[in-house]
Design an enzyme around this catalytic site. Structure first.
Site, PDB file in Angstrom:
ATOM      1  N   LYS A 130       0.835  -1.223   0.000  1.00  0.00           N
ATOM      2  CA  LYS A 130       0.000   0.000   0.000  1.00  0.00           C
ATOM      3  C   LYS A 130       0.866   1.268   0.000  1.00  0.00           C
ATOM      4  O   LYS A 130       0.383   2.359  -0.262  1.00  0.00           O
ATOM      5  CB  LYS A 130      -0.869  -0.021   1.264  1.00  0.00           C
ATOM      6  N   ASP A 141      -0.743  -9.971   7.411  1.00  0.00           N
ATOM      7  CA  ASP A 141      -1.906 -10.841   7.194  1.00  0.00           C
ATOM      8  C   ASP A 141      -1.430 -12.247   6.868  1.00  0.00           C
ATOM      9  O   ASP A 141      -1.964 -13.243   7.333  1.00  0.00           O
ATOM     10  CB  ASP A 141      -2.734 -10.359   6.001  1.00  0.00           C
TER      11      ASP A 141
END
Ligand code: SF4
Length: 271
Positions: free
Chosen positions: A40, A124
């Site tokens: 990101k 994650d």
């Protein structure tokens, strides 16, 4: 030099925590570098007053290895040296490659120095790519950022598994420095995360309450430390910085089995 890494699930507030931690450390006179290891690439944005800095992976794609230090390291708030590893185009390539390329380049450029390097890493999935900072001996003290939500505890527990596994390798020098609760305001959340930290053989080092000033500061493209230095939230981040700066206690975690994690969540979250 302290090389710390904040790992946690996407969207848990790792970048906000990392940027405020770096800013608070810089305010104490520390020479700080922050490296965003998340596709990101918004880890350092608030330190850069909203500027999206070029990512190492984009530059490597464009120019090969003919890259100067000024093209990848940018000076942000408090003299913090900011780097973004970047990521692949969706559907192609490996996000871990950006991290590997970044570290190799920074090492070649002799740019990995300072009192503290803060690695802000997505957690994650703890695949080989995202475990790279731990595996290669860069990230030595790992801090887990989690809320009391089950999926973020699940991610934190997976990171514990990676630390436990990697700690047996000679190159990796990683250990768990503590757990940070970035609260979502769930009832009983602090107790839940504290118990999780105890159960994996670590400790809760900070409870960061949810506070609207974080969003207001971000709209103003600043960290809370810069935007509202006298706020209670800034004091929380300063306390976190002091705790991490002076922390000498680390452990190799004992991850929970799935049924233990579920039982823990059931105990604290009213159904
Ligand atoms: S190492 Fe991780 S990021 Fe890279 S391709 Fe495999 S799963 Fe994806």
């Amino acid at each position: 030099m302290k090389q710390i890494a904040l790992y946690g699930k996407g969207g848990i507030g790792k970048s906000t925590t990392s940027a405020n931690l770096s800013a608070a450390l810089a305010d104490t006179g520390c020479d700080v570098m922050q490296i965003g290891c998340d596709p990101k690439h918004d880890s350092t944005r608030m330190l850069m007053h909203g500027e999206w800095i070029p990512t190492v992976l984009d530059l490597v794609r464009e120019k090969g290895d003919r890259i100067g230090v000024d093209e990848v390291v940018f000076e942000g708030y408090g003299g913090i040296r900011c780097v973004e590893a970047g990521g692949p185009d969706p559907g192609i390539g490996c996000a871990g490659r950006g991290i590997i390329a970044t570290f190799q380049l920074l090492q070649k450029l002799d740019a990995l120095y300072g009192d503290v390097i803060v690695y802000d890493v997505l957690g994650d999935v703890v695949c080989g790519g995202f475990a790279m900072p731990m595996r290669e001996g860069y990230a030595q003290e790992i801090y887990l950022v989690t809320s009391g939500e089950f999926m973020s505890l699940y991610a934190a527990n997976n990171i514990c598994k990676a630390i436990a596994r990697l700690s047996k390798r000679s190159k990796a020098k990683c250990a768990l420095g503590g757990v940070i609760c970035n609260a979502k305001n769930i009832p009983g959340e602090e107790e839940l995360v504290r118990e999780f930290a105890d159960m994996v053989g670590s400790r809760l080092i900070a409870y960061i309450p949810r506070d609207g000033v974080v969003q207001v500061a971000e709209v103003n493209q600043q960290t809370v430390i810069e935007f509202a230095p006298d706020s209670a939230q800034a004091a929380v981040y300063r306390h976190l910085a002091e705790t991490i700066q002076t922390n000498t206690e680390t452990s190799i975690p004992t991850p929970l089995e799935m049924h233990e994690l579920e039982a823990l969540a059931r105990k604290h979250i009213p159904v």
